[in-house]
Each structure stands twice: as structure tokens, then as C-alpha cells.
Design an enzyme around this catalytic site. Structure first.
Site, PDB file in Angstrom:
ATOM      1  N   GLU A 420     -52.028  25.303  -3.119  1.00 54.95           N
ATOM      2  CA  GLU A 420     -51.713  25.760  -4.484  1.00 54.95           C
ATOM      3  C   GLU A 420     -52.763  26.741  -5.014  1.00 54.95           C
ATOM      4  OE1 GLU A 420     -49.031  25.434  -5.992  1.00 54.95           O
ATOM      5  OE2 GLU A 420     -48.065  23.525  -5.479  1.00 54.95           O
ATOM      6  N   GLU A 496     -45.433  18.666   1.669  1.00 55.35           N
ATOM      7  CA  GLU A 496     -45.384  17.554   0.723  1.00 55.35           C
ATOM      8  C   GLU A 496     -43.916  17.278   0.432  1.00 55.35           C
ATOM      9  OE1 GLU A 496     -47.746  18.196  -2.867  1.00 55.35           O
ATOM     10  OE2 GLU A 496     -49.353  19.096  -1.685  1.00 55.35           O
TER      11      GLU A 496
END
Ligand code: IPT
Length: 983
Positions: A420, A496
Site C-alpha cells: 500500500e 490478501e
């Protein structure tokens, strides 16, 4: 700049550090090493402006200082009591300080550490000395005997300094100043507690002259020939490598090709070797394997692998990010025991000892760099370091420190740039550098979906439908056809998915089906392994786990930090049990038509030689026969069809429901589980149950004053509710639609279903009795169930009959009909009753032993189970709906008071779900921590005909349509009986 400000300028500059040694592989050798772990002197200042004196001066008097363990996170000292030095603080994305890179607040907690040590008398005089820090959060400067050695950033990465010139015989004084915030904090915005200090080990290393500085083991495996090729590059040109098990003796840089057993996560074969120069011997553990991306697939040793992974943060509820070796090993053993075969080291390189254990026990590792700039998302990615050339050196520094440290670990099959961090040239530079330095491992980064400079297409939380499209290489195009084509050529992983927050995740089986159906979908990593709760105690000394906000943080993200498959104390949550079943590497199915057990070996490499297969037949949950099934060796990817053994076919037919279960268990002890450990299982029904007869009418009710009697039941004539059944006084069953919202009900990218429920008042329904009729051989109670302020309602009729053939048994048929708008699925549809708290043992025939909801029920098996009431509660860190048992044919509650009365038996036609709690759903809803839940003098039994699924909406897709509980007219029947003979 004043001298004082200049002295601390390194804290806020882009530089990754000064005075540091070049990064190199993590290794130990026979050269002397002095551990500097232990108690250090420590004091904490609120910022650099508040530093008072020259703490680095060897003569400085630190006798009044605190003692602090190294390694440790200073905010964790005092836990589980109140934290002593500062306090932990939790945020997900948001930076807990103004975003003004690279500057950080003046209020910057600064820890000063001092440690005296005596250099051993036999410490060699030759060579050099290196001071090695495995991890310091977030920025630090080091002095040895008053001489400044340098400074560094990059919390979860090693830093080494040359200590040779400053080191003295005898007494030495090491002084380390650690800053909580630094420019590096902008690159370390992972979703976790902000913790600081020297949190991994520190050591002084003797480096012999002409010793080994660094080496790189290249151990490839050619699956076509079965040959391994070994070459060890070493910067000591005279280094030699021996591998006795392979009869190899090589010079550095020389290669040899010999027959070997390959390393895989399923068969972690390591060869011991030694790398030696004239002055140093370094033990090697070599695993031969080749990782490649070919024809759009990620291959190891030429085969597609399926990642059954988890994201693992380093966490301990008492020590934060400082983990003992025992804890690391515990994680690995638990992962192996739960059929997990892969770890993404979210979102930083773990302690290097963890990776050595992964080599040894066998786990595929995606080693992720210590990089996340997620907070810039909240400010429109303005000034994101990922695309700012001033940060380029810091990015490359982090990547090279990880790759150099971990390059000799066969378990590491992919490098990840970080998490991220948006997009930008510095990420590309990291990837380019890595490809050059280590062409043997693919590069991963999720943040740039174009995947222009990585080797796998990675996403997080893509829903099932999109995962299916990606699996078919039919994903949504971008604006760049060339990039689309490139991306379509890549294998796909979900780095994820299945957010394990609270109750859940739901929908795992449906993901797994896609991974097994589409070769391109190579599995994924559940978010995440462990709840990051911090152990705390109430004033009464009761333990609970704290989450964001519990330490008074002004900015925080609450319990979003508790989203793991294991609780903070590493007790498996139901999510882990479910995942174990969903990803089982062997699938056992039973074909009743042909009387065959079908064993499919889903291992990518291993055969079934390590397994035994056991069968058991149960009649209504009671064993009627068992034995061992002789299954031929099944190669990875192959299937065997095994006829039922004679003992099984010869069993006489039962009068009750019969099930056959076949388990695959470990034949012998392994390093991670004992012989007999169950790896996989399958079961099927062989004989269906005799149909339950519900008499349409029965004994006629009789009314005496305030009460109506019907068989063994006594009802309140006004409210129509059952108040006594045989000897048992109870609050009779009443419609129940409410559940304490789960994290997945509460949160959601597409809105919160719990907010809809609450707005509709489902948590405060009123039950208006419209009529109580006792005629026609039945008692009928009509009610209108509705919330204040609305005119929508659930018209509910309860029809009670007494069973003439079973003494003490009543039947209740509930008919519900929604009136008005109900534009959402219901939380649950059932009835709730309350009995005295002494009814605290439950036995049931149905699915279990654990909780199971419509989309989390893979791991529950049909049998006879029992538990006390405490054991039926799942202690989610944030209290919420839990503990429902599914597929229940009957359940009985037994009174364990000193003079027990009859048990209560509840029967379904055909099946129901139940929960039994020592508190109400409303209590669960109101609680914020487990310790808020206080037992009442009742036990609450909820019998549900339906429950809303769980999904994963707290971060990801919601409940799949087939697992939603529709709001529609429904009728269901439940039997209630006392005077049940204990069986
Ligand atoms: C994703 C993060 O990568 C992870 O660290 C964690 O925060 C997770 O979410 C939620 O628990 S990022 C999110 C925007 C999908």
C-alpha cells in the site's frame, strides 16, 4: 541551524542512515559473538528538545535510570499492567502526526539507552568488530565509548556499524538514542500498533581478517533431470564449500551438478554444508529449488503451486513486536497443523530466525519489504515518497537490506516491494534492482495493478466474481492494451483476502473452489494470522485484550487491529479451524452408490505415503464400527478410488441416522505434529433418519385461571408464553430476529447491514399479543412483532400441540409473515427461551464441535457433541454474535445443579441451529471488551431456522447471495421435551 538542531537533523532527513556497513546475508559462524541482549539503562524524553545532557559520555551517571529489556518495545513495558514508558497507539492508515514529509513533530518520544559490557578477555585482537542491530524502531544513533558510530532508519531491517576503532579491552559503554518518529515513519505506515525501541537483538560480532563478509547460495533444481546445481558466491575468493551429504567440495563461485532431493514447502529437504575460509567457518543449510514464471503460471521445480497462505505480522500480546524463538516456532507449528503452506511477511521482513524455521519446517514465503506509505492515500497521494526522487535512496536501501539479509533462504520464493505505497518510480527502481541482484525470484507488489514491473498479478480482497474473471484471464481492461496483455500473461495471487476480523471470514470455500478450478489463480493469503490485541487487566484483575483507543489515543482505528485467525494469545479462532478444512491438501469424498472412498491428493509434490486413512461409522453420533482403510500411495495431483472395506459393508442397517467419516491422519510423528494428527477428512450420510412425526393436533388444552395447561406445558393465559415444562420453569420461546452485529455486519464497503438492522429497530422489537386461542387440540398465540416508530411488522403465530406418543413433548410451529418493507436480509430467524443458569451442559447431534454459520460451516462435522456453556462461547476480542451450532437434529440441556432436574430436549424437523449463552444478544451487543460480559442467572437458548451468513465485508466482499437470510414468510417446527432420560 543551531548546533543542537544540527545534531538531530538525521531524524528528519531522507537519508537511510550514515556510518553503516553494507548490507549482507544473515548468518552465524564460529567467530566470537557477544550478545548485548538483556537489561539496559533507559530513560525517555518527550522530544529531542528535552534532552538534558551527554548521555553518550562513558562516564555519564545512569544509576537513577530505569531498566529496560533489550530487545523490547518500550511502550509495552508494564503490560499487562498499565504501560510505563509512553503507551501503544494504533492507527491503520492515518498518520498520527501532521503529514509534512520528511518532518515529524517536536513531540517525538526519544529513548536513551545505555549498556556497559566487558569485552571477553579472549576476544581476538585481529580482524574487526561489528555492532549489529536486528531491528530498531524507528530511527537511532549509536555511540561506543563516546564515539559516534552512525545512525540509521528502517525499523524492521538490520543495521551494522564498524565498532573496531572505538572498542576497548575491558569495560565498554554503548549508548543508543532512539526516536519514535523520523522521516522513516512516513515509510512505515503499516496497519499496526506504533511501537518503538530496540525491539530485536543486538550483538557485537568479531569479524576475522579474511573471514566471510557475505555469500549467496544458488541452489537450483532441474525437475526434468532430478539434478541440483550448487554455486556459492562469496566475497572471500579463497572460500571453500563442502556439502558432505552430497560429497561436494567446491571453491567459491564454482558450480557442481549432482542428483539431489529438492526442497519444497511439503518436503523441506535441507543439506548441511560449511562455507569456510582459513579463518572462519559458516554453517550452511541448503535447499535446492527453482522458482519460475512460465506460461502465465508461478512454478516451483516445474510445477504450479497453490498458496494456502496467511499474512503474518509479528505479534505477542505481552511483548508487541518482540517475539521469542518459541513463539515463532509455535506460529509455524500451528500453521503446519492447520494445512497452511505459505506466509506473506506482512508488511516487513520478520526476525530472520523465523525464516530459518520456514526453511526447516517447510513454508513458502513472500518476503515483504518494510515499506508502506498508506497514509498518503488520505491526502490524495500528494507528496507520496514512492514517486519522489529524494526518497529513492531510502527505498533502494530498504529493498537491498532485505534481499541481502534473506537471499540464502530457500523458503523465500518471492520478494515483495512493500504494501500500500501507491505507485511511482522508486518502486520500479526497487524492482529493477532486485531483478538484477536476484534473477532467481519473482518480484511482487500489489499496489500497482498494472503490474508493469512485477512478475505476478496481485490483488487484495477482489470478490469471488472478479477472481473468477481473472482466473479466466478475462479481467476488466485498463486504458493501456499493451499493459493488459502483459498482465494477462502473469499468474494471479490474492496477497490478501478473507478478512478474518471477528466472526468469520465467510466464503472461504467458494474462493478455494476458484483457486482449484483456474490454474491462473494460485491461491492467496488470508488477512491475517493473529489479532494484535494487548493483554490488559480490569480493576478486578480480569484479563482482556485491548485494541485501538484503549490507551487514550486521540486518533485511532479501534478494533480493526483484531482481525486474525488466532486470538492474541494464539488460541485458534473458528476461522482457523475453517481454513484448515477448506485448504486441506487431501480431499476425501465418499461415493455411496459405488461404495467407494475417493482420495484426491491435492499436494503439489508430496505423495500420501505419510498418511493413514481411518474410517468410522456412527449411528446418531455413536460409534458402530471403525477400522483402517488401505489406500494405495497416491502421487501429488492424483486420485485413488478405494472400495469400502468388508467390515463396513457388513454392518447391519440401523434404525437411526448413520454417517461414515474417513480421516487422513499422520502415520508418524513429524517435526510439527504427532502421529495421528488429522490432516483431512470427509463424511457422508449412509442412512437417513426416520421422519419425525409431528401430530397435527393432540391433547386438548385446559384453562385454569391464569394458566393454560397443554400436556407437560403450562402457559400464561394472557401472554400465551410457556412458563413451565414438566419440572422446568422457563421463559418460553419467543421470536428472535436480532444478533449482536459482527464486525462484518458492522462494516462494509457497500454500507453496513447492521446499520440497516438497527435503523429498522430489530434490536428493540416489541411483541404485542393479539390472541391466545386454546381450542382444536392446540394452543395458538398470535402476535405482532414490531419496533417503535414503524408500521412494518412480523406477524407471528405460535401453534403448540402436545405429542400423545411422547410423554412430556410439545411441538411448536412458528409461522412468520413480514408486513411492509423489509429491504434487508434478517440477522436470524428463530426463537429464544431462557432457563435457569444451572442448565449449563449441552449435548447435541448435528454439526460441530465448533461454531458454524451458513458460509463458515466446512469444518463442522455431523456427530454427537457436547460442551459446557462456557465452551460454547467464542471470545472474540470485540464481543459479537458467536457460537451458533449448525445442522442440529436435537440438542439437550442438562442441569448440573447439586440436585439436578430433568433435562430439556429440543428437536428439529429437520434441522436447526442453536446458541446457548450465559448472557443475551443485547448484552453481547452492548459489550466492548470480553470483560464487559457478565453472566446472568439464566441461560439463553436460541433456536434458529435460519441465520444470515458471515461474509468478509469488514474489508472485502459481503455475504454471497446464497448465504443471505431472506425476509419472507416462513414456517418452522421445533419440539420441546423434558423428563428426558439421560442417555
Ligand atoms: C489492507 C492492508 O494491506 C492491510 O495491512 C490491512 O490494513 C487490511 O487492509 C485491513 O485489515 S489495505 C485495504 C485498503 C484493503
Amino acid at each position: 541551524m543551531t548546533a543542537h538542531r544540527a545534531e538531530h537533523a538525521y531524524v528528519e532527513d531522507h537519508s537511510p542512515g550514515t556510518g553503516r556497513l553494507a548490507p549482507r546475508a544473515a548468518f552465524t559462524s564460529d567467530a566470537p559473538r557477544l550478545s548485548l541482549d538483556g537489561d539496559w539503562r533507559f530513560r525517555l524524553a518527550p522530544g529531542t528538545h528535552a534532552l538534558t545532557d551527554c548521555f553518550e559520555d562513558p562516564g555519564h551517571d545512569d544509576t537513577g535510570w530505569h531498566l529496560l529489556a533489550v530487545p523490547s518495545c518500550w511502550q509495552m513495558s508494564g503490560v499487562p499492567g498499565p504501560p510505563v514508558h509512553g503507551a501503544p497507539a494504533y492507527t491503520n492508515l492515518v498518520f498520527p502526526f501532521p503529514v509534512d514529509p520528511p518532518r515529524v513533530p517536536d513531540t517525538n518520544p526519544t529513548g536513551e539507552y545505555r549498556r556497559e559490557f566487558a569485552l571477553p578477555e579472549d576476544w581476538p585482537a585481529d580482524g574487526s568488530a561489528t555492532l549489529r542491530f536486528e531491528g530498531v524502531d524507528s530511527c537511532f544513533a549509536v555511540w561506543l565509548n563516546g564515539v559516534r558510530l552512525g545512525d540509521g532508519k528502517g525499523s524492521r531491517l538490520p543495521t551494522e556499524f564498524d565498532a573496531t576503532a572505538a572498542l576497548r579491552p575491558g569495560r565498554n559503554v554503548l549508548a543508543v538514542r532512539v526516536h519514535q518518529w523520523s522521516a522513516g515513519s512516513y515509510l512505515e505506515d503499516q496497519d499496526m500498533w506504533w511501537l518503538s525501541g530496540i525491539f530485536r537483538s543486538v550483538a557485537l560480532l568479531h569479524r576475522p581478517a579474511a573471514g566471510v563478509r557475505d555469500y549467496f547460495v544458488h541452489a537450483d533444481y532441474d525437475h526434468r533431470t532430478g539434478l541440483g546445481t550448487l554455486r556459492v558466491d562469496c566475497d572471500s575468493p579463497d572460500a571453500r564449500i563442502t556439502v558432505p551429504g552430497l560429497r561436494l567440495g567446491l571453491a567459491a563461485g564454482e558450480s557442481a551438478t549432482v542428483p539431489v532431493e529438492p526442497w519444497t514447502a511439503e518436503t523441506p529437504r535441507l543439506y548441511d554444508g560449511v562455507l569456510s575460509t582459513g579463518t572462519e567457518r559458516v554453517p550452511l543449510r541448503i535447499g535446492f529449488r527453482t522458482v519460475s514464471v512460465e506460461n502465465g503460471l508461478l512454478l516451483v521445480n516445474g510445477r504450479r503451486i497453490l498458496l494456502r497462505g496467511v499474512n503474518r505480522h509479528e505479534w505477542d500480546p505481552d511483548t508487541g513486536r518482540t517475539l521469542s524463538l518459541a513463539t515463532m516456532l509455535h506460529d509455524i507449528r500451528m500453521m503446519k497443523q492447520h494445512n497452511i503452506n505459505a506466509v506473506r511477511t506482512s508488511h516487513y521482513p520478520p526476525d530472520s530466525a523465523f525464516l530459518e524455521l520456514c526453511d526447516e519446517y517447510g513454508l513458502w514465503v513472500v518476503d515483504e519489504c518494510d515499506l508502506e506509505t498508506h497514509g498518503f492515500f488520505l491526502t490524495g497521494w500528494r507528496d507520496n515518497p514512492s514517486d519522489d526522487p529524494r526518497w529513492r535512496e531510502a527505498y533502494l536501501d530498504r529493498m537491498s537490506r532485505m534481499v541481502e539479509r534473506d537471499k540464502n533462504r530457500p523458503s523465500v520464493i518471492m520478494w515483495s516491494l512493500g504494501n500500500e505505497s501507491g505507485t511511482g518510480q522508486n518502486l520500479r527502481a526497487m524492482a529493477d534492482w532486485t531483478h538484477t541482484r536476484d534473477p532467481g525470484r519473482p518480484v511482487h507488489y500489489e499496489g500497482d495493478w498494472d503490474s508493469g514491473y512485477v512478475d505476478v498479478y496481485s490483488r487484495m480482497y477482489a470478490d469471488h466474481a472478479e477472481t473468477d474473471r481473472i482466473g479466466r484471464r478475462a479481467e476488466d481492461p485498463t486504458t493501456d492494451p499493451a499493459l493488459d496483455e502483459h498482465r494477462r500473461s502473469l499468474p494471479f495471487v490474492l496477497c490478501e483476502y478473507a478478512h478474518a476480523m471477528g466472526n468469520g471470514p465467510g466464503g472461504l470455500s467458494e474462493y478455494q473452489r476458484l483457486f482449484e478450478q483456474h490454474p491462473r489463480c494460485q491461491g492467496g493469503f488470508v488477512w491475517e494470522w493473529i489479532d494484535h490485541g494487548i493483554r490488559q487487566r480490569t480493576a478486578d484483575g480480569e484479563e482482556f485484550f485491548a485494541y485501538g483507543g484503549d490507551f487514550g489515543e486521540p486518533v485511532h482505528d479501534g478494533n480493526f487491529v483484531a482481525d486474525g485467525l488466532v486470538f492474541p494469545d494464539r488460541v485458534p479462532s473458528p476461522g482457523l479451524v475453517e481454513y484448515k478444512k477448506v485448504v486441506e491438501p487431501v480431499r476425501v469424498t465418499i461415493d455411496t452408490a459405488t461404495r467407494t472412498v475417493v482420495v484426491h491428493n491435492g499436494h503439489d509434490f508430496a505423495g500420501t505415503g505419510h498418511l493413514r486413512f481411518l474410517w468410522r461409522v456412527e449411528d446418531e453420533g455413536v460409534t458402530a464400527g471403525e477400522g483402517e482403510l488401505s489406500v494405495p500411495h497416491v502421487a501429488g495431483g492424483a486420485t485413488a478410488f478405494v472400495p469400502w472395506p468388508d467390515d463396513l459393508t457388513k454392518l447391519p442397517d440401523p434404525a437411526v441416522e448413520r454417517w461414515l467419516t474417513v480421516s487422513a491422519v499422520l502415520a508418524e510423528d513429524t517435526s510439527w505434529a504427532d502421529a495421528g494428527h488429522e490432516v483431512a477428512w470427509g463424511q457422508t450420510m449412509l442412512t437417513s433418519p426416520p421422519a419425525v412425526q409431528v401430530p397435527p393436533t393432540g391433547i386438548a388444552p385446559t384453562t385454569t385461571g391464569r394458566y393454560v395447561e397443554l400436556g407437560a406445558g403450562v402457559f400464561d393465559a394472557y401472554s400465551g408464553s410457556l412458563v413451565r415444562l414438566g419440572e422446568l420453569t422457563l421463559d418460553g420461546p419467543r421470536l428472535d430476529l436480532w444478533r449482536a452485529p459482527t464486525d462484518n455486519d458492522l462494516r462494509g464497503w457497500r454500507g453496513s447491514v447492521a446499520a440497516q438492522w438497527r435503523a429498522a429497530g430489530l434490536h428493540r422489537l416489541e411483541h404485542k399479543v393479539l390472541a391466545v386461542d386454546s381450542d382444536g387440540g392446540a394452543l395458538t398465540v398470535r402476535t405482532r412483532v414490531a419496533a417503535a416508530g414503524t408500521d412494518t411488522a412480523m406477524m407471528t403465530a405460535y401453534r403448540w400441540t402436545a405429542d400423545p406418543t411422547h410423554r412430556g413433548r410439545l411441538w411448536l410451529t412458528v409461522q412468520v409473515e413480514p408486513v411492509g418493507e423489509w429491504p434487508f436480509p434478517l440477522p436470524r430467524l428463530g426463537v429464544r427461551a431462557a432457563v435457569p443458569a444451572s442448565y449449563d451442559t449441552v449435548t447435541w447431534f448435528g454439526a460441530g464441535p465448533g461454531e458454524a454459520y451458513p458460509d463458515t460451516c466446512a469444518a463442522a462435522r455431523v456427530s454427537r457433541h457436547s460442551s459446557d456453556v462456557t465452551g460454547l462461547q467464542t471470545p472474540y476480542v470485540y464481543p459479537q454474535e458467536n457460537g451458533s451450532r449448525a445442522g442440529v437434529r436435537w440438542a439437550r440441556l442438562d442441569d448440573t445443579a447439586p440436585e439436578p432436574t430433568d433435562g430439556l430436549l429440543v428437536l428439529g424437523t429437520p434441522h436447526f441451529a442453536f446458541s446457548v449463552r450465559p448472557w443475551t444478544s443485547e448484552d453481547l451487543d452492548a459489550a466492548r471488551h470480553s470483560t464487559d460480559l457478565v453472566r446472568r442467572d439464566r441461560v439463553y437458548l436460541t433456536v434458529d431456522t435460519g441465520l444470515q451468513g458471515i461474509g468478509s465485508a469488514s474489508c472485502g466482499p459481503g455475504v454471497l447471495p446464497q448465504f443471505q437470510l431472506p425476509t419472507r414468510p416462513t414456517t418452522f417446527t421445533i419440539g420441546w421435551q423434558t423428563a428426558v432420560p439421560a442417555s
